[in-house]
Scaffold this motif. Structure first.
Motif, PDB file in Angstrom:
ATOM      1  N   UNK A  33       0.836  -1.210   0.000  1.00  0.00           N
ATOM      2  CA  UNK A  33       0.000   0.000   0.000  1.00  0.00           C
ATOM      3  C   UNK A  33       0.867   1.254   0.000  1.00  0.00           C
ATOM      4  N   UNK A  34       1.952   1.211   0.782  1.00  0.00           N
ATOM      5  CA  UNK A  34       2.874   2.340   0.837  1.00  0.00           C
ATOM      6  C   UNK A  34       3.499   2.630  -0.518  1.00  0.00           C
ATOM      7  N   UNK A  35       3.904   1.572  -1.217  1.00  0.00           N
ATOM      8  CA  UNK A  35       4.505   1.735  -2.551  1.00  0.00           C
ATOM      9  C   UNK A  35       3.467   2.298  -3.523  1.00  0.00           C
ATOM     10  N   UNK A  36       2.232   1.768  -3.417  1.00  0.00           N
ATOM     11  CA  UNK A  36       1.157   2.204  -4.312  1.00  0.00           C
ATOM     12  C   UNK A  36       0.783   3.673  -4.068  1.00  0.00           C
ATOM     13  N   UNK A  37       0.859   4.096  -2.793  1.00  0.00           N
ATOM     14  CA  UNK A  37       0.519   5.485  -2.433  1.00  0.00           C
ATOM     15  C   UNK A  37       1.729   6.421  -2.489  1.00  0.00           C
ATOM     16  N   UNK A  38       2.838   5.926  -3.025  1.00  0.00           N
ATOM     17  CA  UNK A  38       4.086   6.695  -3.162  1.00  0.00           C
ATOM     18  C   UNK A  38       4.645   7.172  -1.822  1.00  0.00           C
ATOM     19  N   UNK A  39       4.377   6.364  -0.770  1.00  0.00           N
ATOM     20  CA  UNK A  39       4.968   6.604   0.553  1.00  0.00           C
ATOM     21  C   UNK A  39       5.763   5.346   0.902  1.00  0.00           C
ATOM     22  N   UNK A  40       6.857   5.196   0.188  1.00  0.00           N
ATOM     23  CA  UNK A  40       7.598   3.927   0.192  1.00  0.00           C
ATOM     24  C   UNK A  40       8.345   3.691   1.489  1.00  0.00           C
ATOM     25  N   UNK A  41       9.070   4.710   1.946  1.00  0.00           N
ATOM     26  CA  UNK A  41      10.068   4.477   2.982  1.00  0.00           C
ATOM     27  C   UNK A  41       9.480   4.519   4.397  1.00  0.00           C
ATOM     28  N   UNK A  42       9.042   3.347   4.866  1.00  0.00           N
ATOM     29  CA  UNK A  42       8.629   3.210   6.262  1.00  0.00           C
ATOM     30  C   UNK A  42       9.112   1.866   6.782  1.00  0.00           C
ATOM     31  N   UNK A  43       8.818   1.581   8.063  1.00  0.00           N
ATOM     32  CA  UNK A  43       9.342   0.347   8.665  1.00  0.00           C
ATOM     33  C   UNK A  43       8.762  -0.900   8.012  1.00  0.00           C
ATOM     34  N   UNK A  73      17.432  -4.202   8.390  1.00  0.00           N
ATOM     35  CA  UNK A  73      16.738  -4.596   9.627  1.00  0.00           C
ATOM     36  C   UNK A  73      17.212  -3.741  10.796  1.00  0.00           C
ATOM     37  N   UNK A  74      18.523  -3.551  10.877  1.00  0.00           N
ATOM     38  CA  UNK A  74      19.090  -2.746  11.974  1.00  0.00           C
ATOM     39  C   UNK A  74      18.569  -1.312  11.917  1.00  0.00           C
ATOM     40  N   UNK A  75      18.438  -0.787  10.703  1.00  0.00           N
ATOM     41  CA  UNK A  75      18.149   0.641  10.540  1.00  0.00           C
ATOM     42  C   UNK A  75      16.713   1.035  10.888  1.00  0.00           C
ATOM     43  N   UNK A  76      15.808   0.079  11.030  1.00  0.00           N
ATOM     44  CA  UNK A  76      14.397   0.398  11.279  1.00  0.00           C
ATOM     45  C   UNK A  76      14.259   1.312  12.510  1.00  0.00           C
TER      46      UNK A  76
END
Length: 621
Positions: A53-63, A274-277
């Motif tokens: 959903x994030x990719x589809x809504x152009x809000x890609x970068x989340x945990x 994984x570490x960076x989340x």
């Protein structure tokens, strides 16, 4: 646990059992891949959905995106158990965080469970339950034992004991009788009360308090805003960093004529993801403030937003109004100095002589006398404007008033140098002493100043419109450092302006007032604190923090709560960022594996959330 949390717990248990079971089976290839996809989808299908959903809504970068890429990548590299385990532990962390936030919200909900469901109105001798919103001003409502007072009003009939702990944090019940004003949210403990409403439900105390608590999360602190901005830029940076880690070193190795080891570098990049989340920071910082506001509310301190909590923690100057803040604002007899007749007789003569006056001084004398006034004993009452009263009590002439009255009657009197209003008394033409009436200090006022100094407050100041002699005496009794007297409301604003220019930029100034007369000063100070102002529209509007009773000790308590909250916030920031940076370096160097990555993400988040919850426990501060 709610239904959603129970469902997640079942998913976690099922996935964990399947991982252990499939890990022991002697199978390889596509069969092993297919089997491990079962626990992976059981535990991670919602994360994959959110990432898509994030990719589809152009809000890609989340945990969710980070977890999806890292776990799918690990599985594609053949590390099935590690890929599924990362998703499993991430969901365990999410469940723990959900439970912690839910507990914090429940604590506040229980505390603020003061919203009444109905109001009782008597119709044809029977009680009918109606929606509080439908009750008009002036309506008589009935509150039975065990019920909440639904709307602010005045008791017209009945005697009872009210439990105000949900509003003020005070466990001691309060007596209530006809003529007393009561505020909504209190619980009626004993007798039946008939109350005439003085406000609509939407304007009542309970509605205003709930509105304050509900809106407090919208006013974010600098720390919260920093973390939001940090996460916004941090997540894409680490994603591009992981991409670079996966491809640049192998390409460099190929150019140098060495084996590229694509699998190793991609594994490092996935571990890096994984570490960076940033879960620990994004979750624990708002939770710390939310819990801090909840802990403060539990102690009778309403904070309008986390930004005010942060400002309060930096307070170095505390400026007080006098009347109604450090004193009770009620005139009472504080001393009786007699000559030949007793204290009781002198008070009796004064109360009877003043029986026809509605002046606060007269009411104070009648209250101190404490017995019913028999007006038949009093004749020839004459009020001398600006001087006092003369009358005959049981046929004996009595004069009660100031020095001007004594001079007018030609009676020699003794000068009094006590602070307060002096009522000179003459009986049958002879001076018999004086009665001292003053605005008495609140019970904990002196202790409150001492506690503020212990808490490291640099300067305490008192502003008042009273005379210099009265102001200096009160300040001396309380131990307040500076006092400015005979001030008009505009003068108080000017004085606060001066004090604001004296302090450094990092130091904050708090003004404490009753919130009715002091609205301009409350608004001008760095932080405005309203004392004992429940039901006062001016206080709730102008102040940043409302103390739900009139105990001055709550001021130092509020500052300690704020400082504890901010201390925990910075602990979490330093801890989470420090561990992340260390593990990111180790991951990039290939020293940290996926299990260390899980600790850096989920483990740090759990520790940070546990630390954040400590802000709820402020009772013993």
């Amino acid at each position: 646990m709610n239904k959603k949390q129970k469902k997640m717990l079942i998913r976690i248990i099922v996935a964990a059992v399947l991982i252990v079971l499939f890990s022991k089976l002697p199978i390889d290839g596509y069969v092993r891949f297919g089997l491990f996809m079962i626990p992976y989808l059981v535990i991670g299908y919602d994360i994959l959905q959110k990432a898509f959903k994030g990719i589809r809504n152009k809000q890609v970068f989340d945990e969710n995106f980070l977890m999806a890429v890292a776990t799918v990548g690990a599985i594609l590299l053949g590390d099935y158990s590690e890929g599924v385990a990362v998703m499993l532990f991430y969901q365990i962390g999410e469940l723990f965080q959900s439970y912690a936030v839910g507990k914090s919200r429940r604590n506040i909900s229980e505390l603020m469970d003061i919203r009444p469901d109905y109001a009782n109105i008597e119709v044809d001798g029977k009680l009918e339950q109606v929606d509080p919103d439908e009750v008009e001003i002036g309506t008589v409502i009935v509150v039975q034992p065990g019920e909440k007072v639904p709307i602010d009003g005045v008791i017209i009939d009945g005697v009872s004991i009210l439990n105000t702990s949900a509003l003020t944090g005070e466990s001691l019940p309060r007596d209530a009788k006809a003529g007393d004003e009561v505020i909504s949210g209190c619980i009626n403990m004993t007798g039946v009360l008939k109350i005439r409403t003085i406000r609509e439900f939407g304007e009542s105390t309970v509605s205003k308090i709930l509105e304050l608590v509900e809106n407090s999360s919208s006013r974010k602190s600098k720390s919260e805003n920093f973390i939001s901005k940090f996460a916004k830029y941090y997540t894409p940076v680490v994603c591009y960093g992981a991409l670079a880690l996966a491809f640049i070193p192998p390409i460099v190795l190929l150019i140098m004529g060495k084996p590229a080891m694509w699998g190793d570098w991609i594994y490092r990049a996935l571990t890096f993801l994984v570490i960076s989340c940033p879960c620990a920071l994004v979750i624990s910082i708002p939770l710390s403030f939310f819990a801090g506001i909840g802990g403060a509310s539990n102690q009778g301190v309403l904070v309008k937003g986390s930004n005010y909590l942060e400002t309060l923690a930096q307070t170095s100057y505390v400026v007080f109004d006098k009347t109604g803040t450090m004193t009770q604002g009620v005139f009472e007899v504080s001393g009786v100095h007699h000559n030949e007749i007793s204290d009781e007789k002198l008070l009796e003569y004064a109360a009877l002589a003043e029986c026809s006056s509605s002046h606060p001084i007269s009411k104070s004398l009648q209250k101190a006398y404490g017995k019913p006034i028999d007006r038949n004993r009093v004749t020839d009452i004459e009020e001398v404007s600006g001087n006092g009263v003369t009358a005959k009590v049981d046929g004996i002439s009595v004069a009660a008033g100031n020095a001007k009255l004594m001079k007018r009657l030609g009676i020699s009197y003794q000068e009094c140098h006590h602070v307060g209003t002096v009522i000179h008394m003459a009986v049958d033409g002879k001076y018999e002493g004086h009665i001292l009436i003053s605005d008495i200090l609140k019970p904990h006022a002196k202790e409150a100043i001492a506690e503020l100094k212990k808490a490291g407050i640099k300067k305490t100041v008192m502003l008042t419109g009273d005379s210099k002699r009265v102001a200096d005496q009160v300040a001396k009794e309380l131990g307040i450092g500076e006092v400015y007297s005979e001030l008009l409301p505009a003068d108080k604003v000017s004085k606060v302006e001066e004090l604001l220019h004296q302090k450094s930029e990092k130091e904050k100034l708090a003004f404490v007032g009753d919130g009715i007369n002091d609205a301009p000063v409350l608004s001008r100070a760095d932080i405005g604190i309203a004392m004992g102002a429940l039901g006062s529209d001016a206080a709730i509007e102008a102040a940043d923090i409302v103390l739900m009773d009139d105990d001055p000790l709550k001021i130092s308590k509020a500052i300690k709560i704020a400082r504890k909250c901010i201390h925990i916030v910075y602990e979490n920031i330093y801890f989470a960022i420090g561990i992340k940076i260390l593990c990111l370096i180790l991951g990039a160097l290939g020293i940290a594996n996926m299990w260390m990555a899980i600790f850096a993400d989920v483990g740090v988040m759990i520790i940070a959330v546990l630390n954040a919850i400590r802000t709820l426990f402020v009772k013993n501060l």
